[in-house]
Design a protein around this motif. Structure first.
Motif, mmCIF file in Angstrom:
data_model
loop_
_atom_site.group_PDB
_atom_site.id
_atom_site.type_symbol
_atom_site.label_atom_id
_atom_site.label_comp_id
_atom_site.label_asym_id
_atom_site.label_seq_id
_atom_site.Cartn_x
_atom_site.Cartn_y
_atom_site.Cartn_z
ATOM 1 N N ALA A 73 50.695 -16.394 6.060
ATOM 2 C CA ALA A 73 50.064 -17.449 5.599
ATOM 3 C C ALA A 73 49.004 -17.851 6.386
ATOM 4 O O ALA A 73 48.053 -18.318 6.212
ATOM 5 N N ALA A 74 49.471 -17.938 7.733
ATOM 6 C CA ALA A 74 48.509 -18.456 8.937
ATOM 7 C C ALA A 74 47.289 -17.604 8.860
ATOM 8 O O ALA A 74 46.263 -17.966 9.128
ATOM 9 N N CYS A 75 47.533 -16.028 8.935
ATOM 10 C CA CYS A 75 46.527 -15.073 8.934
ATOM 11 C C CYS A 75 45.834 -15.212 7.785
ATOM 12 O O CYS A 75 44.467 -15.080 7.929
ATOM 13 N N GLY A 76 45.965 -15.565 6.733
ATOM 14 C CA GLY A 76 45.344 -15.689 5.454
ATOM 15 C C GLY A 76 44.440 -16.887 5.825
ATOM 16 O O GLY A 76 43.133 -16.686 5.237
ATOM 17 N N LEU A 77 44.982 -17.745 6.260
ATOM 18 C CA LEU A 77 43.894 -19.057 6.529
ATOM 19 C C LEU A 77 43.050 -18.666 7.476
ATOM 20 O O LEU A 77 41.785 -19.058 7.579
ATOM 21 N N PHE A 78 43.404 -18.102 8.611
ATOM 22 C CA PHE A 78 42.483 -17.631 9.694
ATOM 23 C C PHE A 78 41.148 -16.817 8.855
ATOM 24 O O PHE A 78 40.152 -16.736 9.471
#
Length: 98
Positions: A73-78
């Protein structure tokens, strides 16, 4: 194995989220008819981010997810931040030319 969720537990988890999403939709519609000047985009993105958070935490269960799910999920936001940055750079470059 874990027990199957009951209808009551499903409703207790989903109804407040649905009410929150409907309330944010109403605020978004009301603000569409109220000119806020340069704050329009910021308020709209804030509402959209809050709606995304309301969907991600209870339905994707990121609050109790394992580390790999949270990292995904954090990579998607990044990557979304990278896309916004590149789009903004393109807009600023076109404004500087014209």
């Amino acid at each position: 194995m874990s027990e199957a969720p009951t209808l009551r537990s499903i409703l207790l988890r989903t109804v407040p989220v649905w009410l929150g999403l409907v309330a944010l939709l109403a605020v978004s519609v009301l603000l569409a008819y109220r000119p806020l000047g340069p704050w329009n985009a910021a308020v709209a993105f804030g509402i959209a981010g809050t709606q995304a958070l309301l969907v991600a935490v209870p339905f994707m269960r990121l609050d109790t997810a394992n580390a790999l799910d949270r990292l995904t999920a954090a990579c998607g936001l990044f990557w979304l931040a990278i896309l916004f940055t590149l789009t903004l750079a393109d807009v600023f470059a076109r404004l500087a030319e014209g």
